[in-house]
Write a protein that holds these residues in place. Structure first.
Motif, PDB file in Angstrom:
ATOM      1  N   THR A  73       0.904  -1.040   0.081  1.00 36.13           N
ATOM      2  CA  THR A  73      -0.106  -0.182  -0.024  1.00 36.13           C
ATOM      3  C   THR A  73       0.812   1.257   0.047  1.00 36.13           C
ATOM      4  OG1 THR A  73      -1.553  -1.313   1.181  1.00 36.13           O
ATOM      5  CG2 THR A  73      -1.885   1.025   1.309  1.00 36.13           C
ATOM      6  N   GLU A 137      -5.999  -1.025  -6.563  1.00 35.54           N
ATOM      7  CA  GLU A 137      -7.276  -0.206  -6.017  1.00 35.54           C
ATOM      8  C   GLU A 137      -6.637   1.058  -5.363  1.00 35.54           C
ATOM      9  OE1 GLU A 137      -9.719  -3.936  -4.082  1.00 35.54           O
ATOM     10  OE2 GLU A 137      -7.635  -3.811  -3.509  1.00 35.54           O
ATOM     11  N   GLU A 139      -7.879   4.110  -2.545  1.00 38.09           N
ATOM     12  CA  GLU A 139      -8.740   4.661  -1.467  1.00 38.09           C
ATOM     13  C   GLU A 139      -9.000   6.375  -1.693  1.00 38.09           C
ATOM     14  OE1 GLU A 139      -8.851   4.435   3.521  1.00 38.09           O
ATOM     15  OE2 GLU A 139      -6.816   4.982   2.542  1.00 38.09           O
ATOM     16  N   ALA A 146     -14.256   6.596   4.151  1.00 39.76           N
ATOM     17  CA  ALA A 146     -13.340   6.218   3.360  1.00 39.76           C
ATOM     18  C   ALA A 146     -14.014   5.032   2.297  1.00 39.76           C
ATOM     19  CB  ALA A 146     -12.014   5.333   3.638  1.00 39.76           C
ATOM     20  N   ARG A 147     -13.459   4.974   1.006  1.00 41.62           N
ATOM     21  CA  ARG A 147     -14.048   3.792   0.028  1.00 41.62           C
ATOM     22  C   ARG A 147     -12.901   3.519  -0.709  1.00 41.62           C
ATOM     23  NH1 ARG A 147     -16.623   6.148  -5.280  1.00 41.62           N
ATOM     24  NH2 ARG A 147     -15.782   8.300  -5.256  1.00 41.62           N
ATOM     25  N   TRP A 148     -12.678   2.155  -0.751  1.00 39.69           N
ATOM     26  CA  TRP A 148     -11.788   1.420  -1.728  1.00 39.69           C
ATOM     27  C   TRP A 148     -12.473   1.170  -3.083  1.00 39.69           C
ATOM     28  CZ3 TRP A 148      -6.576   1.433  -1.307  1.00 39.69           C
ATOM     29  CH2 TRP A 148      -5.827   1.477  -0.158  1.00 39.69           C
ATOM     30  N   ARG A 173      -3.514   0.570  -3.462  1.00 43.81           N
ATOM     31  CA  ARG A 173      -2.925  -0.834  -3.146  1.00 43.81           C
ATOM     32  C   ARG A 173      -2.910  -1.759  -4.207  1.00 43.81           C
ATOM     33  NH1 ARG A 173      -7.616  -2.893   1.269  1.00 43.81           N
ATOM     34  NH2 ARG A 173      -8.776  -3.261  -0.597  1.00 43.81           N
TER      35      ARG A 173
END
Ligand code: FAD
Length: 290
Positions: A73, A137, A139, A146-148, A173
């Motif tokens: 990450t 991915e 974030e 938060a949203r991934w 990530r």
């Protein structure tokens, strides 16, 4: 013509929470200023219409490279120099390191960030093809949480993104790669260094029992957005390397991309080079299995 600098405002919040509160309270008023390598070019040219910026560069919450069992990450403020200096990235994500080493010169590599490269949303950017091929991915954070989301799909059209005005890109990530994955990255420009891509090609795959597996291909400068080429991947998946496979994959790629003529190149050249790079990728991954 240079911009009139006093007409701009740059504020430095003390924390990520403070930055999010600022952009969340007046969505669209304050925009992030990270390394500034894209924004300063616009400022110098007098083409920076937006006036209010949040200096996110000092925010430690958006920095660092974390290595876990399944993922690596990276903070959105990770610079190209930091990418190249990281042993795990060099070993498992060589395309990202190569993209970083071929981005601008040393000053840009010290200051330019992956987050800025993604949100600047140039279809000719050099890291996004590698990030797409590595199934990244991202974030997105705001005061609401938060949203991934998968990076593939984030770019919706030329400079259009799945990013709300109250959100910041916080982290990227990458699922860790297998030791038997093969990586192929080529940036084709006018010069070897300091050039904007005419075509950028990133692909990863494995060959297992003579068949192509886990293939992911992404290209830059061939469409309004950096493009993950899923149809071409499908044409290759589980296939043996032979003349028919190569021909079908080339034909699929030529249908899947939509390059244009511009100051840097022509649509014909880009189509031809993209197809040639696909063949070179396939030859390379298969040669290494004999
Ligand atoms: C001489 C020169 C050479 C270059 N060469 C290359 C090259 O070879 N390849 C290449 O791909 N690029 C190149 N670039 C472009 C640039 O360096 C990269 O796009 C860089 O990664 C931008 O990062 P930054 O932090 O400087 O972004 P900034 O300029 O700070 O910001 C760019 C945009 O992203 C937004 N933003 C930044 N961070 C975030 C965040 N965390 N969340 C939400 N929005 C954010 C900003 O609001 C802005 O709209 C070059 C630029 C220059 C000046």
């Amino acid at each position: 013509m240079r911009a009139y600098v006093p007409s701009y405002q740059l504020t430095t919040p003390a924390s990520l929470a403070e930055a999010l509160a600022l952009i969340g309270n007046e969505p669209g008023t304050w925009k992030p200023f990270a390394g500034g390598t894209d924004l300063m070019v616009l400022l110098e040219a007098g083409k920076l219409p937006h006036r209010y910026y949040v200096n996110i560069w000092p925010l430690s919450e958006l920095r660092g490279i974390e290595i876990a069992d399944d993922y690596v990450t990276l903070g959105a403020l990770t610079t190209y120099t930091e990418v190249q200096d990281n042993d795990v990235l060099r070993r498992e994500f060589p395309m990202l390191c190569q993209a970083a080493s071929e981005t601008g010169g040393l000053a840009i590599q010290n200051r330019g960030t992956l987050g800025g490269n993604i949100v600047n949303a140039s279809p000719a950017a050099d890291s996004p093809p590698a990030l797409l091929a590595y199934d990244a991915e991202i974030e997105l954070v705001s005061t609401a949480g938060a949203r991934w989301i998968p990076y593939n799909g984030f770019h919706r059209g030329y400079k259009l993104m799945d990013l709300r005005p109250d959100e910041l890109l916080a982290r990227i990530r990458l699922p860790r790669t297998r030791a038997d994955s093969q990586h192929y990255y080529r940036k084709v420009g006018t010069r070897k260094a300091q050039a904007i891509s005419k075509v950028c090609f990133a692909a990863v795959a494995r060959v297992d029992g003579g068949r192509i597996q886990d293939v992911r291909i992404a290209l830059g400068s061939v469409a309004p957005i950096v493009l993950r080429c899923k149809a071409t991947e499908a044409a290759l998946l589980d296939k043996h390397f032979n003349e028919t496979t190569v021909r079908l994959a080339r034909e699929t790629l030529r249908r899947e991309i939509t390059p244009i003529d511009d100051v840097r190149s022509t649509a014909d050249y880009r189509l031809q080079v993209a197809a040639n790079l696909l063949v070179d990728f396939l030859v390379n991954i298969n040669l290494q299995n004999f």
